[in-house]
Design an enzyme around this catalytic site. Sequence first.
Site, PDB file in Angstrom:
ATOM      1  N   HIS A  55       3.725   7.796  -5.454  1.00 24.22           N
ATOM      2  CA  HIS A  55       3.610   6.766  -4.421  1.00 24.22           C
ATOM      3  C   HIS A  55       4.339   5.488  -4.855  1.00 24.22           C
ATOM      4  CE1 HIS A  55       1.884   3.855  -1.646  1.00 24.22           C
ATOM      5  NE2 HIS A  55       1.273   3.237  -2.638  1.00 24.22           N
ATOM      6  N   HIS A  79       3.022  -2.113  -8.092  1.00 26.27           N
ATOM      7  CA  HIS A  79       2.176  -2.810  -7.116  1.00 26.27           C
ATOM      8  C   HIS A  79       0.714  -2.385  -7.141  1.00 26.27           C
ATOM      9  CE1 HIS A  79       2.642   0.742  -4.451  1.00 26.27           C
ATOM     10  NE2 HIS A  79       1.553   0.297  -3.858  1.00 26.27           N
ATOM     11  N   GLU A  83      -4.819  -3.065  -9.228  1.00 22.59           N
ATOM     12  CA  GLU A  83      -5.909  -2.521  -8.419  1.00 22.59           C
ATOM     13  C   GLU A  83      -6.495  -1.243  -9.034  1.00 22.59           C
ATOM     14  OE1 GLU A  83      -6.938  -3.594  -5.358  1.00 22.59           O
ATOM     15  OE2 GLU A  83      -7.828  -1.850  -4.367  1.00 22.59           O
ATOM     16  N   ASP A  84      -5.608  -0.371  -9.496  1.00 27.22           N
ATOM     17  CA  ASP A  84      -6.061   0.993  -9.810  1.00 27.22           C
ATOM     18  C   ASP A  84      -6.025   1.373 -11.285  1.00 27.22           C
ATOM     19  OD1 ASP A  84      -6.567   1.522  -7.166  1.00 27.22           O
ATOM     20  OD2 ASP A  84      -4.512   2.160  -6.770  1.00 27.22           O
ATOM     21  N   ASP A 156       4.669  -0.459   1.038  1.00 25.12           N
ATOM     22  CA  ASP A 156       3.470   0.287   0.634  1.00 25.12           C
ATOM     23  C   ASP A 156       2.853   0.958   1.860  1.00 25.12           C
ATOM     24  OD1 ASP A 156       1.179   1.032  -0.913  1.00 25.12           O
ATOM     25  OD2 ASP A 156       0.124  -0.731  -0.154  1.00 25.12           O
TER      26      ASP A 156
HETATM   27 MN    MN Z   1       0.010   1.375  -2.744  1.00 23.81          MN
END
Ligand code: MN
Length: 737
Positions: A55, A79, A83-84, A156
């Site tokens: 992704h 990006h 977050e992840d 995104d």
């Molecule tokens: Mn994303």
Amino acid sequence: MLTSADLYSRDLDSLLNSLPDFKPHEVDLITAAYQRAEQAHSGQRRKSGEPYFTHCVAVASILADMKMDAESVAAGLLHDVVEDSDVSVEILRGEFGSTIAKLVDGVTKLKNLPIKNVAAGNTRRTSAINREMEYIRKMLLTMGDDVRVVLIKLADRLHNMRTLGYMPRHKQQSVAQETMDIFAPLANRLGIWQMKWELEDLSFRYLNQDAYRSIAKALDERRDERERYVNRIKERLTKELSKAKITKVTITTRPKHIYSIYSKMTKKDLPLEQIYDIRGMRVLVDSLAECYLALGIVHNLWRPIPGEFDDYVANPKDNFYRSLHTAVHDDEGKTVEVQIRTWEMHEDAEYGIAAHWRYKEGKNGHDQAFEQRLEYLRRLMEFGPELNDASQFVDTVKSEVFQDRVYSVTPNGDIIDLPVGATPIDFAYHIHTDVGNRCRGAKVNGRLMPLNYKLQMGDQVEILTAKRGGPSMDWLNTDLDYAITNRARTKIRHWLRKQNRDKHIIMGREVLERELKRLGVLEKVTFESVAKLHNFDKLDDFLAAIGAGDVTGPQITNRVLEEERRKSAESVSDDDLLKPRSRPVGANVAKGVSIMGAGGLLVNLARCCAPMPGDDIIGYITRGRGVTVHRGECPNIAASRETERLIDVSWGPGDEAQRYLVPVEVVAYDREGLLREISTIIADQRVNIASIDVSTRQHIATLNLQLEISSNQQLTRILNLIDLVPNVVEARRRNTG
Ligand code: MN
């Protein structure tokens, strides 16, 4: 057998190959970002079963395809790491510098923005608009001055939409709806048409599966037939263009956007076969002159359909889209939509705000189109539901639109976004109407400040309120600058209006008397006549309106002065001349023109340069439409190399009686009464104004006039007189060629 590491490194190669000519250190940056993101996401999988990291590579590729800069592509790879994964913004800053850290942080925050729920009672449409506005507002706060955050977010979203099929059904619906409501309009506002269309089609596919499938199927069934057809007319047009020496031309048959076809079908209630852009062509040429020349050739070759020609070059759309659009009936009677534009316009249209980065290096300093687009977004935020009165709207545009924003914070840390020049009162009304009404003082960064203090970026503001009481009349006085936002002024007026009417009448009388005295006309005019000037039948209503702040002192003085000027102008001018004649003179029928060596042919005056007696002219023999007369210096003539079609023409006798439509452009620093003075000058010369179009940007007014002129001398005289008007920068005959 390939290991997964081989697969990735092949991906890295193809990503690097797809980049525009990046410098070695930029390629290094992207390679480093690639490796960091791959490591951070290792072991994570998407719903499709693929490694999550694919992704990130896809998002970076989309950005590279948009020809974004290296920092954006690197941030696209990274990006999702904050977050992840356990990589923090601080770690990113240490490894990749503050710009990339800021970009990733912005994208992360944008993800977490709460999106307002559909308010009860709203229609689908207004709630979608509200959601979009709310998102844009928050997006502008989050991205600061780096719009690349939004472009990464869009990339995104685009990839998530492309892979939406792996999501559960209910999730597909809500994501598709959100994309349709927020992200497609956002891409549109940023001028990125390519992305807008793809987002719309992808969303539409999930939101209205049946309609999507049936249109897609119908298009597919006729594809061969359509392609053969389009190739035929393409060939024909290429031949004609090359005769006019337009050889560097690209004609593409435009890709089919299913959602746009569907919108047209429902909006115009037409069956699929009648949608023009199914048979659409796009003609890309090198220069503006060639655009219009090509348009002329298309219109000569096939019969134009009335009402389908749009000149978005002379009048760009709100999102700065430029192109010529027309639709014609071809030899078989089928309709074909044709778009004509230069390569530069094309890039602008496809990539919108993203085109900024590809031009940035070549241009020095400001990219005006870029600034305009940002300005447009900022302006959107001010168009709230409270704007319903046209004159208030114009005031708002004047006072707020062309200014920058200032962000200040509440004691709780909420960001309040206001135009530069806003005061604690604006701030208070922005928090809550009641806080505004009861506002009595303000502490800025802990210190007591006057209520007309101009807020600075980052100020922390605490509003001090009284238990009772309301706003003061003074807050509406435009000279004192207590409240500058439309929202605050509306609320203040609203509160005052609700107060005792008798009190308003007394206050209003005082204000009116004071203003008229100041103008020195207290004895010359009656209160009643001033009330009439403001469209009030009853004096008391007028006085109450003044007392309530609906009519302000400056408004009264302006109206009265305007009326005085009008009266004095009336005594010297004939007002009838200002009204458009019931039948405007024909711009394209030239009775009085005689042709040397080609008598008897139908003669038209060219619309591109609108020649008139006294001008040096030349004739152009069209295909089947007689002779078109151009001005000698018309660029369309200069661009045409079909010299065998040019013939000498000259003005015959009796032309003086004829009037010609001449486009005139006046540029001036805007001020009160400017238009009236210019109109008076034109009227004094006994010249009719067929049309006026005024646009104002950043206090520069541009007037486009169509004048009915009888001679060159008359035109020169008028232009000279307009030049003498105070504030006028330039008055000239406009050459639309
Ligand atoms: Mn994303």
